[in-house]
Design a protein around this motif. Sequence first.
Motif, PDB file in Angstrom:
ATOM      1  N   LYS A  40       0.824  -1.205   0.000  1.00 33.19           N
ATOM      2  CA  LYS A  40       0.000   0.000   0.000  1.00 33.19           C
ATOM      3  C   LYS A  40       0.863   1.261   0.000  1.00 33.19           C
ATOM      4  CE  LYS A  40      -2.903   2.709   3.139  1.00 33.19           C
ATOM      5  NZ  LYS A  40      -3.631   2.731   4.440  1.00 33.19           N
ATOM      6  N   SER A  69     -14.326   3.273  -9.976  1.00 36.85           N
ATOM      7  CA  SER A  69     -13.085   3.161  -9.218  1.00 36.85           C
ATOM      8  C   SER A  69     -13.202   3.884  -7.881  1.00 36.85           C
ATOM      9  CB  SER A  69     -11.924   3.738 -10.029  1.00 36.85           C
ATOM     10  OG  SER A  69     -12.083   5.129 -10.181  1.00 36.85           O
ATOM     11  N   PRO A  71     -10.518   4.197  -4.050  1.00 35.20           N
ATOM     12  CA  PRO A  71      -9.252   3.759  -3.437  1.00 35.20           C
ATOM     13  C   PRO A  71      -9.488   2.757  -2.307  1.00 35.20           C
ATOM     14  CG  PRO A  71      -9.826   5.956  -2.687  1.00 35.20           C
ATOM     15  CD  PRO A  71     -10.849   5.585  -3.711  1.00 35.20           C
ATOM     16  N   LYS A  72      -9.394   1.493  -2.612  1.00 33.66           N
ATOM     17  CA  LYS A  72      -9.676   0.452  -1.622  1.00 33.66           C
ATOM     18  C   LYS A  72      -8.666   0.449  -0.477  1.00 33.66           C
ATOM     19  CE  LYS A  72     -11.810  -2.599  -5.058  1.00 33.66           C
ATOM     20  NZ  LYS A  72     -11.758  -3.912  -5.748  1.00 33.66           N
ATOM     21  N   THR A  73      -7.413   0.757  -0.785  1.00 32.49           N
ATOM     22  CA  THR A  73      -6.364   0.598   0.234  1.00 32.49           C
ATOM     23  C   THR A  73      -6.397   1.677   1.315  1.00 32.49           C
ATOM     24  OG1 THR A  73      -4.778   1.827  -1.128  1.00 32.49           O
ATOM     25  CG2 THR A  73      -4.815  -0.571  -1.362  1.00 32.49           C
ATOM     26  N   ASP A  86     -10.644  -4.225   2.728  1.00 31.27           N
ATOM     27  CA  ASP A  86     -11.318  -4.161   1.431  1.00 31.27           C
ATOM     28  C   ASP A  86     -10.418  -4.756   0.347  1.00 31.27           C
ATOM     29  OD1 ASP A  86     -13.077  -3.595  -0.574  1.00 31.27           O
ATOM     30  OD2 ASP A  86     -13.017  -1.412  -0.350  1.00 31.27           O
ATOM     31  N   GLY A  87     -10.955  -5.727  -0.390  1.00 31.77           N
ATOM     32  CA  GLY A  87     -10.205  -6.342  -1.481  1.00 31.77           C
ATOM     33  C   GLY A  87      -9.375  -7.549  -1.084  1.00 31.77           C
ATOM     34  N   LEU A 102      -7.628  -5.519  -6.114  1.00 35.00           N
ATOM     35  CA  LEU A 102      -7.427  -4.067  -6.038  1.00 35.00           C
ATOM     36  C   LEU A 102      -7.715  -3.424  -7.390  1.00 35.00           C
ATOM     37  CD1 LEU A 102      -4.206  -3.844  -3.820  1.00 35.00           C
ATOM     38  CD2 LEU A 102      -6.598  -3.558  -3.156  1.00 35.00           C
ATOM     39  N   SER A 105      -8.539   0.749  -8.182  1.00 34.05           N
ATOM     40  CA  SER A 105      -8.269   1.300  -6.851  1.00 34.05           C
ATOM     41  C   SER A 105      -7.472   2.602  -6.884  1.00 34.05           C
ATOM     42  CB  SER A 105      -7.531   0.272  -5.982  1.00 34.05           C
ATOM     43  OG  SER A 105      -8.351  -0.832  -5.709  1.00 34.05           O
ATOM     44  N   ASN A 131      -5.477   0.156 -12.851  1.00 35.03           N
ATOM     45  CA  ASN A 131      -4.618   1.064 -12.104  1.00 35.03           C
ATOM     46  C   ASN A 131      -3.542   1.616 -13.041  1.00 35.03           C
ATOM     47  OD1 ASN A 131      -5.572   0.833  -9.179  1.00 35.03           O
ATOM     48  ND2 ASN A 131      -5.310  -1.323  -9.735  1.00 35.03           N
TER      49      ASN A 131
END
Length: 391
Positions: A40, A69, A71-73, A86-87, A102, A105, A131
């Motif tokens: 990350k 889209s 931002p999962k992180t 998440d993910g 991801l 993301s 990405n």
Amino acid sequence: MGSQILILLLLCLLFLISSVSLSAYALCQNDERLALLHFKQSFKIDTNPIDYCVQSSIQQNSYESVQNSYPKTTSWNSSTDCCLWDGVTCDESTGQVIELDLSCSRLRGTIDSNSSLFHLSHLQKLNLAGNQFYGSLISHKFGDFSYLTHLNLSSSRLSGQIPLKILHLPNLISLDLGDSFYDYSALEIENDDFMFLLQNATQLREIVLDGIPIHSTIPHNVSSSITTLSLSYTELKGSLPSTIFHLPNLKKLFLKGNQNLTIRFPSIRWNSSLSLSYLDLGYTRCPPHIIESLRNLSRVKFLGLANCGLRGNVSETILDLEQLISLNLRDNNLEGGFADLFIKLWRLKKLFLSDNSITAQFPSSITNITHLEALDLSNNSLCGTVPSLAF
């Protein structure tokens, strides 16, 4: 007595809840949690992204669902169980990370062979699509994920030669390295490797290489195990072997944009068990009377024949394809009316007939299609009134 039983039941319930909580807390393995956090931290979050996931779906006339889209992180936190991030999906019994999704993301940065991503050695599914890994050569380390069944690196701006190790992953079922924009990927694949991939895919079911300049022919002996073959805008050449239409498990075939590829249909009756439901031959060298050749595709739901030199009225054969949900006949020389389409093809959700020479009244029969989501009739010579119930 009854109160004692109730207390006992409550104690059992509390024990179960605490056991579940403890087991959930114990799931995440510390080395993999640290690897994910390091991964990350190696990227920036694009705060003003080009939304590749949405635009790629539009590019393909929305054959597939649109994914926005986000931002999962950003929600990943060192104080929480990484299996709940998440993910991230973990094996319930071992706590090992087995899936990492991801996609879309908004990650921006590079992935090199020293990335902590490759410490997740038990991954079975990996999706980094959509990405922006500009400047990253596709690492041979992706080929070290020996348990991997699904790998999706599409539209991620990776570059370089696709390592042979990836193509030899022993458990791989789905491989997507394509570029949904069809603007020619920076990835490359050797001709021999491409042939190997199509001919020896005994385990592999889904192959997506859209936008990668392959400059090759398609072999005659394509593996019968393949269910999805997507090679749009790959600069294919020669003739499409008619044997591909006899593959018993093929459900999706996308060859759009290969202007030097000549389509050949079987001269004998097609396989009666053919399960092909997605077919896009737009902007290829289609044979004369192509529509009449499709009468065996009784199960086709998505049909793309844009710029295939179609002439005259919409063929009766199209009207026999009653399972159609999406039909793209844009950029041809169709002239006649199309009212019958809306009578027999009542399942249609998307119809593209723009840039033809259709001279007709706007059909009132369009009201028969209650699930219509997209309709493009631009650049024709239509007249009359558009029924109010059509929209």
